[in-house]
Design a protein around this motif. Structure first.
Motif, short mmCIF file in Angstrom:
data_model
loop_
_atom_site.label_atom_id
_atom_site.label_comp_id
_atom_site.label_asym_id
_atom_site.label_seq_id
_atom_site.Cartn_x
_atom_site.Cartn_y
_atom_site.Cartn_z
N ALA A 48 4.74 -9.47 -6.87
CA ALA A 48 5.49 -8.25 -6.59
C ALA A 48 5.30 -7.20 -7.69
CB ALA A 48 6.97 -8.58 -6.42
N ASP A 49 5.26 -7.66 -8.92
CA ASP A 49 5.14 -6.71 -10.03
C ASP A 49 3.78 -6.02 -10.01
OD1 ASP A 49 6.17 -5.37 -12.14
OD2 ASP A 49 5.68 -6.89 -13.63
N ALA A 50 2.75 -6.76 -9.68
CA ALA A 50 1.42 -6.16 -9.60
C ALA A 50 1.37 -5.10 -8.50
CB ALA A 50 0.38 -7.24 -9.34
N PHE A 51 1.97 -5.43 -7.35
CA PHE A 51 2.02 -4.44 -6.28
C PHE A 51 2.75 -3.16 -6.72
CE2 PHE A 51 1.14 -7.67 -2.80
CZ PHE A 51 0.04 -7.01 -2.32
N GLU A 52 3.83 -3.36 -7.45
CA GLU A 52 4.58 -2.19 -7.91
C GLU A 52 3.70 -1.29 -8.78
OE1 GLU A 52 8.39 -0.89 -10.65
OE2 GLU A 52 7.90 -3.01 -10.41
N LYS A 53 2.94 -1.90 -9.69
CA LYS A 53 2.08 -1.12 -10.58
C LYS A 53 1.02 -0.37 -9.79
CE LYS A 53 4.08 -2.46 -14.35
NZ LYS A 53 4.91 -1.53 -15.13
N ILE A 54 0.50 -1.02 -8.77
CA ILE A 54 -0.53 -0.38 -7.95
C ILE A 54 0.07 0.80 -7.17
CG2 ILE A 54 -2.18 -0.73 -6.06
CD1 ILE A 54 -2.15 -3.77 -6.93
N ILE A 55 1.27 0.58 -6.61
CA ILE A 55 1.95 1.67 -5.88
C ILE A 55 2.20 2.85 -6.81
CG2 ILE A 55 4.09 2.32 -4.71
CD1 ILE A 55 4.23 -0.72 -3.80
N ASP A 56 2.71 2.56 -8.00
CA ASP A 56 3.01 3.64 -8.96
C ASP A 56 1.75 4.37 -9.39
OD1 ASP A 56 5.69 3.11 -8.84
OD2 ASP A 56 5.75 1.90 -10.65
N HIS A 57 0.65 3.65 -9.45
CA HIS A 57 -0.63 4.29 -9.81
C HIS A 57 -0.97 5.39 -8.81
CE1 HIS A 57 -4.90 4.80 -10.71
NE2 HIS A 57 -5.15 4.56 -9.43
N LYS A 61 -1.01 9.55 -9.06
CA LYS A 61 -2.18 10.34 -8.67
C LYS A 61 -1.86 11.29 -7.51
CE LYS A 61 -6.29 8.68 -8.55
NZ LYS A 61 -7.49 7.88 -8.19
N ASN A 62 -0.57 11.34 -7.13
CA ASN A 62 -0.12 12.20 -6.03
C ASN A 62 -0.84 11.86 -4.72
OD1 ASN A 62 1.53 14.20 -4.92
ND2 ASN A 62 -0.01 15.80 -5.24
N ASP A 63 -0.92 10.56 -4.46
CA ASP A 63 -1.57 10.08 -3.24
C ASP A 63 -0.61 9.13 -2.53
OD1 ASP A 63 -3.22 9.28 -1.23
OD2 ASP A 63 -4.95 8.89 -2.52
N PRO A 64 0.46 9.68 -1.91
CA PRO A 64 1.46 8.81 -1.28
C PRO A 64 0.92 8.04 -0.07
CG PRO A 64 1.88 11.12 -0.73
CD PRO A 64 0.82 11.11 -1.79
N THR A 95 6.56 12.08 2.01
CA THR A 95 5.66 12.53 3.08
C THR A 95 6.45 13.14 4.27
OG1 THR A 95 5.61 10.25 3.93
CG2 THR A 95 3.81 10.95 2.49
N ASN A 96 7.72 13.50 4.01
CA ASN A 96 8.55 14.18 5.00
C ASN A 96 8.75 13.36 6.28
OD1 ASN A 96 8.93 16.58 3.43
ND2 ASN A 96 6.83 17.16 3.95
N GLN A 97 8.86 12.06 6.13
CA GLN A 97 9.14 11.19 7.27
C GLN A 97 10.57 10.66 7.13
OE1 GLN A 97 5.61 8.67 8.54
NE2 GLN A 97 4.92 9.22 6.47
N THR A 98 11.51 11.57 7.33
CA THR A 98 12.91 11.27 7.04
C THR A 98 13.46 10.12 7.87
OG1 THR A 98 13.24 13.59 6.46
CG2 THR A 98 15.20 12.28 6.91
N ALA A 99 13.22 10.13 9.16
CA ALA A 99 13.77 9.09 10.04
C ALA A 99 13.30 7.71 9.61
CB ALA A 99 13.37 9.38 11.49
N LYS A 100 12.00 7.61 9.26
CA LYS A 100 11.47 6.31 8.81
C LYS A 100 12.10 5.90 7.49
CE LYS A 100 6.95 6.51 11.09
NZ LYS A 100 5.47 6.53 10.90
N ALA A 101 12.37 6.88 6.62
CA ALA A 101 12.99 6.58 5.34
C ALA A 101 14.38 5.96 5.55
CB ALA A 101 13.11 7.84 4.50
N PHE A 102 15.17 6.56 6.44
CA PHE A 102 16.49 6.01 6.72
C PHE A 102 16.38 4.58 7.27
CE2 PHE A 102 18.19 10.48 7.01
CZ PHE A 102 19.17 10.33 6.03
N LYS A 103 15.40 4.37 8.12
CA LYS A 103 15.23 3.06 8.74
C LYS A 103 14.90 2.00 7.68
CE LYS A 103 12.65 0.77 12.47
NZ LYS A 103 11.60 0.94 13.50
#
Length: 481
Positions: A48-57, A61-64, A95-103
């Motif tokens: 899990a920690d490795a995935f977190e670091k990759i996501i944060d990378h 880089k402003n690549d959501p 990425t302006n996907q509000t409904a998915k964020a709430f879900k």
């Protein structure tokens, strides 16, 4: 609107002791290994920690979009890690996907209802959509589960500010500071709320108590100085700013406001020197150049004033005050035609400023452009009908053209808007006498003296010959002797 997108960190779930993920090199290796997996269209296992670091990378880089792809892989390998649903919600917001964020937040809540990050992120999302009451409910839930709550109290205060409930905002800002006295944001927001509520005395009381416990807080001394300044306690404000500067030598804002306090005391040369001190700590901006120009203007050093006003508008061409200042310096030098250009520019930028229209009307009148002058005065009076100087000069424009009845009509309108303004009544006495309406003139004189007997000299300044009128002198003497 205050909206903070929290960058939540998922909890550590180490499966591989070979990597220290606090080490940037190990984080880089995880990203390389992930990208190798994508290129090879393979499936590697990451904790899990490795995935977190990759996501944060990828977030860094402003690549959501790529970050979301990593979250999908993470959830496939760690389907019960609520932290990844929170991270996914964060990315959906980006990425302006509000409904998915709430879900995603709802899913995370079913898995780990005691995780405060869920309620913080949902509260932010709701507040961003101006659903204030729901946001408050979520922040209140976050308070139940979080260990460090000073920032949550600050967020709640922001919501109350957005709702216009500044009293409740003050309560939560104080709670935030009770937990963390060094929370600078809370200190400044508290000063803002007291300012909106016009509770400067309460503000002073709070900051004085705060300073008793934290005497080396430059922010507290600064805010105390601001409250003193707004209360008109200029000497005390200067002392407070001096303490702030003593604690934080490069505190440019404290120098600037100290300069403003000195201006209020008519200590213009000292103010200029203090304004100049800010140059050592930050680049001068248009506002400070304009303030220095005004000081030189008050000192009647018009060349210097004009020089600084020009610097101001060169830096910010939309600064109406700078253009107006140039016009004032030219007006002072009786260069009225030249001043009109700069007054017009100021009016173009700020058409609802009565002072600009008033000055424009004055210059037009001095040039003999009476129609344009009257129009400008009328606009000024419309914007600020409580400014007695406008009514006096507006009516005088017609009186000096021997249009006394028009002058009386204008001044009557001024009196309607300012029924307690003695100077308007004194001027009306002069107009009424000039038109032969002696009885009415005496009636207005009684009104003027009842309003403010000390201002009777206004009458003689405008119409000196009335000093020889025995009836007027006798009436005045009844009020002042």
């Amino acid at each position: 609107m205050h909206f903070v997108l929290f960058n939540f960190k998922v909890g550590k779930q180490m499966y591989d002791d070979d990597f220290d993920f606090e080490n940037p090199e190990d984080a880089r290796l995880s990203v390389e290994r992930y990208e190798e997996m994508i290129r090879n269209q393979d499936q590697y296992f990451f904790d899990a920690d490795a995935f977190e670091k990759i996501i944060d990378h990828y977030i860094d880089k402003n690549d959501p979009i790529k970050a979301l792809q990593v979250v999908e892989y993470a959830l496939n390998q760690h389907p019960y890690a609520s932290s990844f649903f929170i991270k996914q919600a964060q990315l959906f917001i980006m990425t302006n996907q509000t409904a998915k964020a709430f879900k995603m937040l709802d899913k995370a809540e079913t898995m780990e209802p005691s995780n405060p990050d869920i309620y913080l992120l949902r509260g932010n999302l709701l507040e961003n959509h101006e659903r204030h009451d729901e946001a408050l409910l979520n922040y209140q839930k976050a308070l139940l589960f979080a260990d460090e709550v000073d920032e949550i109290c600050l967020q709640i205060a922001y919501v109350y500010q957005n709702m216009g409930n500044y009293e409740s905002a003050v309560d939560f800002l104080k709670k935030s500071l009770e937990i963390n006295m060094e929370n600078q944001d809370a200190l400044y927001e508290l000063a803002f709320c007291y300012d909106v509520l016009d509770q400067q005395e309460e503000s002073i009381k709070f900051y004085e108590q705060y300073i008793n416990e934290e005497p080396y807080s430059h922010a507290a001394w600064y805010n105390l100085g601001n409250s003193y300044l707004k209360m008109g306690l200029y000497e005390k404000s200067i002392d407070a700013y001096d303490y702030a500067i003593l604690i934080k030598e490069n505190f440019a804002s404290a120098y600037f406001n100290k300069g403003n306090a000195l201006v209020c005391l008519d200590r213009f040369m000292e103010a200029i020197q203090v304004y100049r001190q800010t140059f050592e700590y930050e680049q001068p901006d248009a506002e400070i150049y304009c303030s220095m120009g005004e000081c030189y203007e008050k000192l009647e050093m018009m060349d210097e004033a004009r020089s600084f006003y020009k610097k101001a508008v060169k830096m910010d061409a939309n600064l109406a005050e700078g253009w107006f200042g140039i016009g004032v310096t030219l007006d002072y030098e009786e260069r009225w035609f030249e001043s009109l250009h700069f007054y017009r520019k100021a009016i173009e930028l700020d058409a609802i400023n009565a002072e600009y229209w008033f000055a424009f009307g004055d210059s037009q009148g001095k040039l003999g452009n009476y129609e344009e002058s009257a129009s400008a005065y009328e606009k000024a009076a419309e914007i600020d009908p409580l400014d007695t100087e406008i009514w006096l000069d507006y009516s005088s424009l017609f009186y000096e053209q021997e249009k006394v009845e028009e002058a009386i009509a204008i001044l009557s309108e001024g009196i309607k808007n300012n029924p307690d303004a003695a100077e308007l009544y004194y001027r009306m006495v002069a107009y009424k006498f000039s038109s032969g309406q002696y009885q009415e003139a005496l009636s207005f004189l009684e009104h003027a003296l009842a309003a403010d007997p000390e201002k009777y000299e206004h009458l003689f300044e405008y119409l000196p010959q009335l000093q020889n009128n025995k009836i007027i002198i006798d009436i005045i003497n009844r009020y002042i002797l």
